[in-house]
Design a protein around this motif. Structure first.
Motif, short mmCIF file in Angstrom:
data_model
loop_
_atom_site.label_atom_id
_atom_site.label_comp_id
_atom_site.label_asym_id
_atom_site.label_seq_id
_atom_site.Cartn_x
_atom_site.Cartn_y
_atom_site.Cartn_z
N ALA A 182 33.70 72.71 7.13
CA ALA A 182 32.28 72.72 7.50
C ALA A 182 32.07 73.47 8.81
N LEU A 183 33.02 73.36 9.72
CA LEU A 183 32.92 74.09 11.00
C LEU A 183 32.95 75.59 10.75
N ALA A 184 33.79 76.03 9.85
CA ALA A 184 33.86 77.45 9.51
C ALA A 184 32.54 77.92 8.89
N ASP A 185 31.98 77.10 8.01
CA ASP A 185 30.69 77.45 7.39
C ASP A 185 29.59 77.50 8.44
N ALA A 186 29.59 76.55 9.36
CA ALA A 186 28.56 76.50 10.40
C ALA A 186 28.70 77.69 11.35
N ARG A 187 29.94 78.07 11.68
CA ARG A 187 30.16 79.23 12.55
C ARG A 187 29.57 80.49 11.92
N GLU A 188 29.84 80.66 10.64
CA GLU A 188 29.31 81.83 9.93
C GLU A 188 27.79 81.79 9.87
N ILE A 229 31.92 65.60 15.12
CA ILE A 229 32.91 65.67 14.04
C ILE A 229 32.40 65.00 12.76
N GLU A 230 31.88 63.77 12.87
CA GLU A 230 31.40 63.10 11.66
C GLU A 230 30.23 63.86 11.04
N THR A 231 29.40 64.45 11.87
CA THR A 231 28.30 65.26 11.35
C THR A 231 28.84 66.41 10.51
N LEU A 232 29.93 67.03 10.95
CA LEU A 232 30.55 68.11 10.18
C LEU A 232 31.10 67.61 8.85
N VAL A 233 31.67 66.41 8.84
CA VAL A 233 32.13 65.82 7.58
C VAL A 233 30.95 65.67 6.62
N ASN A 234 29.80 65.25 7.17
CA ASN A 234 28.60 65.10 6.33
C ASN A 234 28.05 66.45 5.88
N VAL A 235 28.17 67.47 6.72
CA VAL A 235 27.76 68.82 6.33
C VAL A 235 28.62 69.29 5.16
N ASN A 236 29.93 69.03 5.25
CA ASN A 236 30.83 69.40 4.17
C ASN A 236 30.40 68.78 2.84
#
Length: 440
Positions: A64-70, A144-151
């Motif tokens: 999700a972090l990679a997707d958000a960075r892009e 971090i948990e927010t990114l898990v939820n984004v995933n």
């Protein structure tokens, strides 16, 4: 995937910041910056949600972090966490070999390392303007948990569950996953029950958490529930009426400025001086608006209370009350001045978490706990329409309707800041009001 499609999936899933105020994530990620920071510092003692997600869900949050960075067009993404998180770092490094433009930044174990203004400075060396947000220095910070939820959102899964740590006077302290809207009584039961008869509950950590009732429920921003004896100092301090705090401040504050000396925002160079606000409360906020609007710069970390004041006063409580009165009277800071440099003593006044734990009297609860990702069977949930910054969600169901887990039950009002809410269990809508109650 197109950027607008990604934003829509996150918006539709109802993802908000998994701690703090619950800022809607689809709004935060609808920007352009050069740096994205994944906040894994988790500086509050006794809580381990983000630590354990970094260890056990590294693939999900890094993806999700990679997707958000892009999505943000950022040149790099940085995972900021404490250097003591050895197992978490090892778990993340196993995943990072499959990704580019993502790096780890190791921080010292100080409080409040997880405050986003602190973490932006630690990682980038940039100072966010007074009263500002990371976007002002070309940065976005996401939990971090927010990114898990984004995933999950990018896989079409709506936000219906919450990870939280249950700790303190319970038989089986742990981090677990529960449906949103689960009662705190049920959370205590899942931890084997309380080990003392007379106890109080704190939603959050021992420094910034708020006193709550056993009838309250888990929301999108719940990070932990602490069960403490009713006569514990943390509970007693949280229970002091604000009128008493003000009277004690007026009569006892000696203007030693210890509260200001340890204030993390003051140490970042911001013009917040808690001791001056303590002096001014005797005269009322109408006497010096420039002084009292400093209160809007406070992150309410509690360092001034626990680590600063030698008189046992509560500057944080005073400042929170001043904020309330400012809002009621329509007073606000006029601008967000830039800050040239941090305080020269900042490095030496950071609060060691190990010593903070001892001072708080919670050392007996400070240990690692089991992590469970199992689904918990809950028969009733109560979902508040306000679990985020912005306007309450508007119900799209009526009493008697049958819903499935993940169904939309309340949506963002048109052109409003907010977040959708979804059914956390299968069941029937039993009541509507400020919350939506679902029973199996």
């Amino acid at each position: 995937m197109a950027a607008n499609k990604v934003i829509d999936l996150i918006r539709n899933a109802g993802v908000v910041g998994a701690g703090g105020a619950g800022f809607p994530t689809h709004v935060k990620l609808d920007a352009e910056v050069d740096t994205l920071i994944a906040n894994g510092a988790e500086c509050e003692p006794l809580l381990e949600v983000d630590q354990q997600l970094m260890k056990y869900k590294a693939r999900e949050f890094v993806s999700a972090l990679a997707d958000a960075r892009e999505l943000l067009g950022a040149k790099k993404a940085v995972i900021a966490l404490k250097s003591k998180y050895k197992e978490e770092i090892a778990s993340i490094n196993k995943v990072l070999k499959d990704y580019q433009q993502i790096e780890i930044f190791e921080m010292e174990n100080f409080y409040p390392a997880g405050d986003e203004q602190q973490i932006v400075y630690e990682v980038t060396g940039r100072i966010i303007p007074e009263g500002g947000i990371p976007l002002m220095v070309n940065t976005v910070v996401i939990n971090i948990e927010t990114l898990v939820n984004v995933n999950k959102a990018l896989k079409g899964k709506n936000l219906t569950e919450k990870y939280l740590t249950i700790n303190g006077e319970v038989k089986n302290p742990q981090t677990l996953k529960v449906p949103l809207g689960t009662s705190l009584k049920k959370i205590i039961d899942l931890a084997g029950g309380a080990t003392v008869k007379d106890y109080k509950l704190i939603d959050g950590g021992p420094m910034m958490g708020k006193l709550v009732n056993i009838e309250d429920v888990v929301t999108k921003t719940t990070k932990g529930i602490l069960v403490l004896p009713a006569d514990h100092k943390i509970i007693i301090d949280r229970s002091v009426p604000i009128e008493n705090d003000i009277r004690r401040s007026v009569s006892v504050c000696c203007q030693c400025r210890a509260c200001t000396d340890v204030c993390p925002r003051n140490l970042l160079g911001h013009s917040l001086e808690p001791h001056m606000i303590m002096r001014g409360v005797a005269y009322g906020i109408d006497t010096d608006k420039d002084l009292f609007t400093q209160a809007d710069l406070c992150c309410e970390c509690g360092a001034c209370d626990t680590w600063g004041c030698p008189m046992g006063l509560h500057p944080r409580s005073i400042i929170v009350e001043v904020k309330k009165q400012l809002a009621e009277n329509g007073y606000r800071r006029e601008d967000n001045p830039e800050v040239d440099s941090v305080h020269p003593m900042r490095e030496y006044r950071q609060i060691p978490v190990s010593r903070l734990v001892s001072r708080l009297g919670i050392k007996e609860y400070d240990s690692h706990f089991p992590f469970s990702d199992k689904n918990v069977e809950i028969k009733r949930v109560e979902l508040p329409l306000t679990q985020h910054i912005g306007a309450p969600a508007s119900p799209v169901v009526k009493v008697g309707d049958l819903v499935k887990k993940g169904d939309l039950i309340a949506e963002i009002p048109a052109d409003s800041l907010g977040a959708n809410i979804h059914a956390a269990i299968d069941g029937k809508i039993k009541s509507l009001g400020k919350s939506i109650v679902i029973e199996r």
